[in-house]
Motif scaffolding. Sequence first.
Motif, PDB file in Angstrom:
ATOM      1  N   PRO A   1       0.753  -1.134  -0.158  1.00  0.00           N
ATOM      2  CA  PRO A   1      -0.017  -0.028  -0.024  1.00  0.00           C
ATOM      3  C   PRO A   1       0.720   1.230   0.100  1.00  0.00           C
ATOM      4  N   MET A   2       2.107   1.133   0.279  1.00  0.00           N
ATOM      5  CA  MET A   2       2.835   2.503   0.463  1.00  0.00           C
ATOM      6  C   MET A   2       4.018   2.189  -0.317  1.00  0.00           C
ATOM      7  N   HIS A   3       4.047   1.957  -1.897  1.00  0.00           N
ATOM      8  CA  HIS A   3       5.053   1.901  -2.643  1.00  0.00           C
ATOM      9  C   HIS A   3       5.494   3.240  -3.344  1.00  0.00           C
ATOM     10  N   GLU A   4       6.746   3.771  -2.642  1.00  0.00           N
ATOM     11  CA  GLU A   4       7.125   5.022  -3.285  1.00  0.00           C
ATOM     12  C   GLU A   4       7.531   5.076  -4.666  1.00  0.00           C
ATOM     13  N   VAL A   5       7.070   6.348  -5.336  1.00  0.00           N
ATOM     14  CA  VAL A   5       7.461   6.422  -6.686  1.00  0.00           C
ATOM     15  C   VAL A   5       8.013   7.807  -7.138  1.00  0.00           C
ATOM     16  N   LYS A   6       8.793   8.183  -7.943  1.00  0.00           N
ATOM     17  CA  LYS A   6       8.895   9.665  -8.088  1.00  0.00           C
ATOM     18  C   LYS A   6       8.277   9.889  -9.547  1.00  0.00           C
ATOM     19  N   ILE A   7       7.938  11.130  -9.648  1.00  0.00           N
ATOM     20  CA  ILE A   7       7.149  11.302 -10.740  1.00  0.00           C
ATOM     21  C   ILE A   7       7.860  12.740 -11.536  1.00  0.00           C
ATOM     22  N   GLY A   8       7.405  12.650 -12.795  1.00  0.00           N
ATOM     23  CA  GLY A   8       7.874  13.732 -13.594  1.00  0.00           C
ATOM     24  C   GLY A   8       6.777  14.770 -14.131  1.00  0.00           C
ATOM     25  N   ILE A   9       6.774  14.853 -15.590  1.00  0.00           N
ATOM     26  CA  ILE A   9       5.422  15.950 -15.959  1.00  0.00           C
ATOM     27  C   ILE A   9       4.161  15.149 -15.732  1.00  0.00           C
ATOM     28  N   ARG A  10       3.205  16.109 -15.913  1.00  0.00           N
ATOM     29  CA  ARG A  10       1.870  15.197 -16.185  1.00  0.00           C
ATOM     30  C   ARG A  10       0.801  15.944 -17.246  1.00  0.00           C
ATOM     31  N   SER A  11      -0.003  15.203 -17.715  1.00  0.00           N
ATOM     32  CA  SER A  11      -1.034  15.626 -18.484  1.00  0.00           C
ATOM     33  C   SER A  11      -2.261  15.752 -17.918  1.00  0.00           C
ATOM     34  N   LYS A  12      -3.462  16.352 -18.301  1.00  0.00           N
ATOM     35  CA  LYS A  12      -4.831  16.213 -17.839  1.00  0.00           C
ATOM     36  C   LYS A  12      -5.035  14.796 -17.240  1.00  0.00           C
ATOM     37  N   THR A  13      -4.570  13.766 -17.994  1.00  0.00           N
ATOM     38  CA  THR A  13      -5.069  12.326 -17.443  1.00  0.00           C
ATOM     39  C   THR A  13      -3.925  11.567 -16.838  1.00  0.00           C
ATOM     40  N   ASP A  14      -2.892  11.784 -17.205  1.00  0.00           N
ATOM     41  CA  ASP A  14      -1.575  10.719 -16.783  1.00  0.00           C
ATOM     42  C   ASP A  14      -0.296  11.547 -16.122  1.00  0.00           C
ATOM     43  N   VAL A  15       0.325  10.896 -15.646  1.00  0.00           N
ATOM     44  CA  VAL A  15       1.529  11.254 -14.806  1.00  0.00           C
ATOM     45  C   VAL A  15       2.598  10.454 -15.327  1.00  0.00           C
ATOM     46  N   GLU A  16       3.733  10.852 -15.399  1.00  0.00           N
ATOM     47  CA  GLU A  16       5.100  10.351 -15.734  1.00  0.00           C
ATOM     48  C   GLU A  16       5.733   9.731 -14.428  1.00  0.00           C
ATOM     49  N   ILE A  17       5.971   8.619 -14.553  1.00  0.00           N
ATOM     50  CA  ILE A  17       6.720   7.822 -13.570  1.00  0.00           C
ATOM     51  C   ILE A  17       8.195   7.618 -13.780  1.00  0.00           C
ATOM     52  N   VAL A  18       9.094   8.431 -13.233  1.00  0.00           N
ATOM     53  CA  VAL A  18      10.456   8.228 -13.311  1.00  0.00           C
ATOM     54  C   VAL A  18      11.241   7.391 -12.576  1.00  0.00           C
ATOM     55  N   GLU A  19      10.587   7.137 -11.430  1.00  0.00           N
ATOM     56  CA  GLU A  19      11.318   6.102 -10.662  1.00  0.00           C
ATOM     57  C   GLU A  19      10.435   5.293  -9.614  1.00  0.00           C
ATOM     58  N   GLY A  20      10.764   3.996  -9.639  1.00  0.00           N
ATOM     59  CA  GLY A  20      10.050   3.145  -8.495  1.00  0.00           C
ATOM     60  C   GLY A  20       9.189   2.084  -9.134  1.00  0.00           C
ATOM     61  N   LEU A  21       8.840   2.000 -10.515  1.00  0.00           N
ATOM     62  CA  LEU A  21       7.966   1.142 -11.041  1.00  0.00           C
ATOM     63  C   LEU A  21       8.818   0.906 -12.652  1.00  0.00           C
ATOM     64  N   SER A  22       8.073  -0.547 -13.036  1.00  0.00           N
ATOM     65  CA  SER A  22       8.514  -0.885 -14.239  1.00  0.00           C
ATOM     66  C   SER A  22       7.185  -0.840 -15.269  1.00  0.00           C
ATOM     67  N   GLU A  23       7.353  -1.010 -16.597  1.00  0.00           N
ATOM     68  CA  GLU A  23       6.403  -1.233 -17.541  1.00  0.00           C
ATOM     69  C   GLU A  23       5.656  -2.563 -17.159  1.00  0.00           C
ATOM     70  N   ASN A  24       4.159  -2.570 -17.260  1.00  0.00           N
ATOM     71  CA  ASN A  24       3.549  -3.468 -16.960  1.00  0.00           C
ATOM     72  C   ASN A  24       3.167  -3.921 -15.533  1.00  0.00           C
ATOM     73  N   ASP A  25       3.871  -2.978 -14.572  1.00  0.00           N
ATOM     74  CA  ASP A  25       3.418  -3.250 -13.210  1.00  0.00           C
ATOM     75  C   ASP A  25       1.976  -2.534 -13.057  1.00  0.00           C
TER      76      ASP A  25
END
Length: 562
Positions: free
Chosen positions: A480-504
């Motif tokens: 429940p508390m998996h930390e991630v780092k984010i980058g830019i965002r749009s109206k619907t999406d947010v960029e994940i720059v660290e903490g997750l991989s594709e298809n997670d």
Amino acid sequence: MNSAAKKKSAIALLALIVAGGSAYAYISRTPHAGKLEKQEMTAEVRRGDIRFTISGTSQLEPKDMQTIIAPSDGTIKSIRLSRIKNVKQGELLFEVSSPTLDTNYQKAQVTLNQLNKELNDLKQQMNSLQTKAPIGGKLVYVNNIDVGTTVTKTTKLATISDLNTLTVNVPFPLEDAVQFAVGDSVDLYLDGFMLTKTGRIQSIGRQPRADAKGGKIIDVEVIVPNDSTMDAGMKAKGEVRIGERIVKSTDQAVLQYRSVVTVLANVAGSIGTLPYKSGMIVQSGDIISTIVNDTIGDDVANKQTAVDQQRITVSDLKEKVDSLKVKAPFDGVFSTDFVNKKTNILNSITVGSKVTTNTQFGGIASLDNMQLPIQVDELDLPSVKAGLKADVRVDSMPDRVFQAEVNQVSSVGNTVNGVTFFDVALAVKNTRDLKYGMTATGEILVKEKKNTLLLPVESVQQKQGKRYVTLVQPDGTVNPMHEVKIGIRSKTDVEIVEGLSENDRVIIPTIQKLAEGTPQENARLRQQFQPTDAAPAAGGTGAASGGGGGNNGAKAPAAPKK
């Protein structure tokens, strides 16, 4: 909840969505690690393109526009305007006649000329404190001039005689003199000296006179170079050869200096020094006296100040007189509609009409360059800089996109419902299709990423300045508390720059309807996705500023799973 309360809560929710984009209040709960419950919605981390944009909607207006007004009270002298007219820079639009202004300008110019004359006179007087010899020659001071003598501008100080050339008016018989010509040689015999000098006829008199015997004689002016053997006061006779005959003057004449200059003081004061004695030879430029005047310096300074002040007055009046001829400030279109859309005000303005200062004739707009002023949320303002590219879409031309860029960013904000907005102007090159007043939406591209990891905005939560997701682990359990780092965002999406991989896969928290909050609480929620580093915000103000960051060109998001 009664209807009034429901309405108030709905308004608060709407205000937060507009101001904060995709900020949400989530159910405060602590998920337990364990198997994924079937009713919870999930989303997969996917690759795609994302754009962080800030947008707003308003009406197009000319980038360059100026209202044309009467510069002064007066009468219309000429007018070359119509309700709508193309004009060129510098073209005369109309002219106002103002007798009062013209008269004031002429009087001011006369006063300036007089002050300049007085200033030049004072400067000449100041230069005359040292009296310089205007020519070289023999100096003779006036008898009553001595050190300490009080003088005025017109006081005669001395004479200087040029010794290099002498002149003498020799009388000849009329019948002989009429045969002379200017330039003829004349032999001069000096009385009392065994000297003969040769001169040239300078002029022949026009008025004959009678001599002592009743004969007719005429004076002939002869000039003779001085070799230092002659002086003024000597007497001489003349002889002129006419063919084989020698013609003699009827009498002697007195030699005189050809050039004698009188030297005046040219300044009031008292004689300070007299460096020479009468009869001495001086050269041109030698100082032959000094005069003391204690006030002339201050007089010059005061007069100079008066001239400077009057010159400013004349310049200001000239500018006003010149402004009576109103010219087009730039190429563009003149129209009365810019100041009055209902009435053609030129119908009441003709040659001879009286007008007052600031009477509006219309306006000139350069339609080659338009601008779109939009409002940007204060949280997005740090991301907006002059020169950023933007797209402009006009409501009446939905299939066209016009290229633009940020031209100006206001430094003064306007607060509405606890949220502060700043005006940002987008410059748009016109293709003649854009019209003044058209409704358009501008979308500023702050930053974009290609082929980057993306998640739906609502799947990321924030706590104590950090971002978390609820991660579904490979074995089906939940972190429940998996930390991630984010980058830019749009109206619907947010960029994940660290903490997750594709298809997670992550769980999308259940959204709870937002209760009414204070502006400060709403602002805190809007800041959920604002950056904590130099990266552009993943917050919602881009969308709030008018439709905002969209996924323009991004891959379609994966459908949430149950």
